[in-house]
Design an enzyme around this catalytic site. Structure first.
Site, short mmCIF file in Angstrom:
data_model
loop_
_atom_site.label_atom_id
_atom_site.label_comp_id
_atom_site.label_asym_id
_atom_site.label_seq_id
_atom_site.Cartn_x
_atom_site.Cartn_y
_atom_site.Cartn_z
N THR A 299 -5.00 -6.99 10.96
CA THR A 299 -5.42 -5.69 10.33
C THR A 299 -4.81 -4.55 10.93
O THR A 299 -4.26 -3.62 10.51
CB THR A 299 -6.74 -5.58 10.10
OG1 THR A 299 -7.52 -6.87 9.45
CG2 THR A 299 -7.19 -4.37 9.27
N GLU B 64 -9.73 -11.01 -7.24
CA GLU B 64 -8.96 -9.73 -7.04
C GLU B 64 -7.88 -9.92 -7.90
O GLU B 64 -7.14 -8.90 -8.43
CB GLU B 64 -8.36 -9.76 -5.43
CG GLU B 64 -9.41 -9.40 -4.55
CD GLU B 64 -9.15 -9.45 -3.16
OE1 GLU B 64 -10.19 -8.91 -2.45
OE2 GLU B 64 -8.16 -9.75 -2.92
N PHE C 287 -15.14 3.87 7.19
CA PHE C 287 -13.85 4.24 6.68
C PHE C 287 -13.61 4.03 5.19
O PHE C 287 -12.41 4.40 4.72
CB PHE C 287 -12.73 3.41 7.57
CG PHE C 287 -12.93 1.97 7.28
CD1 PHE C 287 -12.63 1.32 6.25
CD2 PHE C 287 -13.47 1.22 8.35
CE1 PHE C 287 -12.85 -0.20 5.95
CE2 PHE C 287 -13.89 -0.31 8.20
CZ PHE C 287 -13.43 -0.78 6.88
N HIS D 68 -2.35 -5.45 1.46
CA HIS D 68 -3.56 -6.23 1.68
C HIS D 68 -3.28 -7.63 0.91
O HIS D 68 -2.34 -7.80 0.39
CB HIS D 68 -4.43 -5.39 0.75
CG HIS D 68 -5.75 -6.21 0.19
ND1 HIS D 68 -6.75 -6.15 0.99
CD2 HIS D 68 -5.89 -7.18 -0.69
CE1 HIS D 68 -7.82 -7.05 0.27
NE2 HIS D 68 -7.01 -7.50 -0.40
N ARG E 136 -1.47 -14.16 4.93
CA ARG E 136 -2.43 -13.75 6.15
C ARG E 136 -1.66 -13.81 7.20
O ARG E 136 -1.47 -12.75 8.31
CB ARG E 136 -3.88 -14.10 6.17
CG ARG E 136 -4.51 -13.82 5.01
CD ARG E 136 -6.04 -13.94 5.00
NE ARG E 136 -6.90 -13.48 5.80
CZ ARG E 136 -7.27 -12.09 5.77
NH1 ARG E 136 -7.00 -11.33 4.67
NH2 ARG E 136 -8.04 -11.49 6.53
N TYR F 59 -12.25 -2.05 -3.32
CA TYR F 59 -12.98 -2.26 -2.00
C TYR F 59 -14.47 -2.12 -1.96
O TYR F 59 -15.02 -1.67 -0.55
CB TYR F 59 -12.29 -1.08 -1.16
CG TYR F 59 -10.82 -1.69 -0.85
CD1 TYR F 59 -10.68 -2.76 0.19
CD2 TYR F 59 -9.80 -0.80 -1.15
CE1 TYR F 59 -9.37 -3.12 0.50
CE2 TYR F 59 -8.44 -1.27 -0.53
CZ TYR F 59 -8.20 -2.53 0.17
OH TYR F 59 -7.14 -2.68 0.37
N ASN G 86 -1.86 0.49 6.77
CA ASN G 86 -1.61 -0.96 7.43
C ASN G 86 -0.45 -1.53 6.36
O ASN G 86 -0.48 -2.97 6.53
CB ASN G 86 -2.58 -1.95 8.00
CG ASN G 86 -3.39 -2.20 6.71
OD1 ASN G 86 -3.49 -1.83 5.59
ND2 ASN G 86 -4.45 -2.95 7.27
N LYS H 199 0.95 -1.20 0.11
CA LYS H 199 0.00 0.09 -0.10
C LYS H 199 0.95 1.29 -0.05
O LYS H 199 1.95 1.23 0.27
CB LYS H 199 -0.74 -0.01 1.18
CG LYS H 199 -1.95 -1.20 1.12
CD LYS H 199 -2.90 -1.07 2.47
CE LYS H 199 -3.78 -2.11 2.38
NZ LYS H 199 -4.87 -1.89 3.30
N ARG I 63 2.56 -6.18 9.35
CA ARG I 63 2.12 -5.18 9.87
C ARG I 63 2.70 -4.60 11.22
O ARG I 63 2.73 -3.50 11.68
CB ARG I 63 0.64 -5.48 10.01
CG ARG I 63 -0.09 -5.31 8.72
CD ARG I 63 -1.42 -5.98 8.58
NE ARG I 63 -2.07 -5.69 7.26
CZ ARG I 63 -3.19 -6.39 7.07
NH1 ARG I 63 -3.65 -7.26 7.86
NH2 ARG I 63 -3.82 -6.02 5.84
P1 CMP Z 1 -7.09 -4.51 4.04
O1 CMP Z 1 -6.73 -5.80 4.42
O2 CMP Z 1 -6.76 -3.76 2.86
O3 CMP Z 1 -8.90 -4.54 3.98
C1 CMP Z 1 -9.77 -3.70 4.11
C2 CMP Z 1 -9.08 -2.26 4.54
O4 CMP Z 1 -9.74 -1.23 5.39
C3 CMP Z 1 -8.14 -2.90 5.62
O5 CMP Z 1 -7.10 -3.41 5.19
C4 CMP Z 1 -7.65 -1.27 6.34
O6 CMP Z 1 -6.74 -0.79 5.44
C5 CMP Z 1 -8.96 -0.73 6.13
N1 CMP Z 1 -9.68 -0.59 7.49
C6 CMP Z 1 -10.20 -1.69 8.14
N2 CMP Z 1 -10.83 -1.10 9.51
C7 CMP Z 1 -10.48 0.12 9.20
C8 CMP Z 1 -10.75 1.22 10.42
N3 CMP Z 1 -11.29 0.84 11.51
N4 CMP Z 1 -10.32 2.38 10.19
C9 CMP Z 1 -9.63 2.95 8.83
N5 CMP Z 1 -9.39 1.95 7.88
C10 CMP Z 1 -9.91 0.57 8.18
#
Ligand code: CMP
Length: 140
Positions: free
Chosen positions: A93, A128, A59, A117, A87, A51, A114, A11, A104
């Site tokens: 996450t 995807e 968010f 993905h 994962r 997404y 983070n 990212k 992470r």
């Molecule tokens: P990802 O695994 O890419 O899948 C969805 C993304 O949404 C996640 O990683 C984060 O980057 C984002 N995300 C998930 N929860 C939150 C949150 N509470 N606030 C902001 N971003 C979030």
């Protein structure tokens, strides 16, 4: 265990800090092979399509802005149980909950920014991967 493929995204928070090589080393050390990879700039609309499953979440807008804020590196990782293994290597996450040594835990800045993905299941992995790559671009 079966050989799988999964979609990975490095990212904007990580590409901006020049962490692509360090993150790729984590994948390779875990036995995952990078069988396709490209660095691209997403538009906010493209990030929104990718997404779309999160579009009702509070968010969502922030997530789409962030994913379009700098280049990303999209990848296909291949290996035994690649979806679960990736994962595991990524960690939780929220970096505050991620196991030591995971991507992470080491690199992520927040739950939103983070660093990586990874697909969460075989069906989403197939969707995807097809979102970003043509079959000819994946060389296993
Ligand atoms: P990802 O695994 O890419 O899948 C969805 C993304 O949404 C996640 O990683 C984060 O980057 C984002 N995300 C998930 N929860 C939150 C949150 N509470 N606030 C902001 N971003 C979030």
């Amino acid at each position: 265990m079966a050989i799988e493929r999964t979609l990975s995204i490095i990212k904007p928070d990580a590409t901006k800090r020049n962490l692509t090589g360090k993150i790729n080393a984590k994948f390779e050390e875990a036995g995952l092979t990078i069988v396709a990879q490209k660095r691209i700039q997403l538009s906010k609309a493209q990030a929104g399509t990718f997404y779309a499953v999160h579009k009702e979440r509070p968010f969502y807008d922030e997530l789409c802005e962030f994913m379009a804020s700098a280049p990303v590196v999209v990848q296909v990782l291949e290996g035994e149980g690649a979806i679960a293994k990736n994962r595991e290597v990524m960690g939780a996450t929220n970096p505050a909950d991620a196991e030591p040594g995971t991507i992470r835990a080491e690199f992520a800045e927040s739950v939103g920014e983070n660093s990586v993905h990874g697909s969460d299941a075989p069906e989403t992995a197939a969707e995807e991967i097809a979102f970003f790559f043509a079959g000819l671009e994946i060389v296993g």
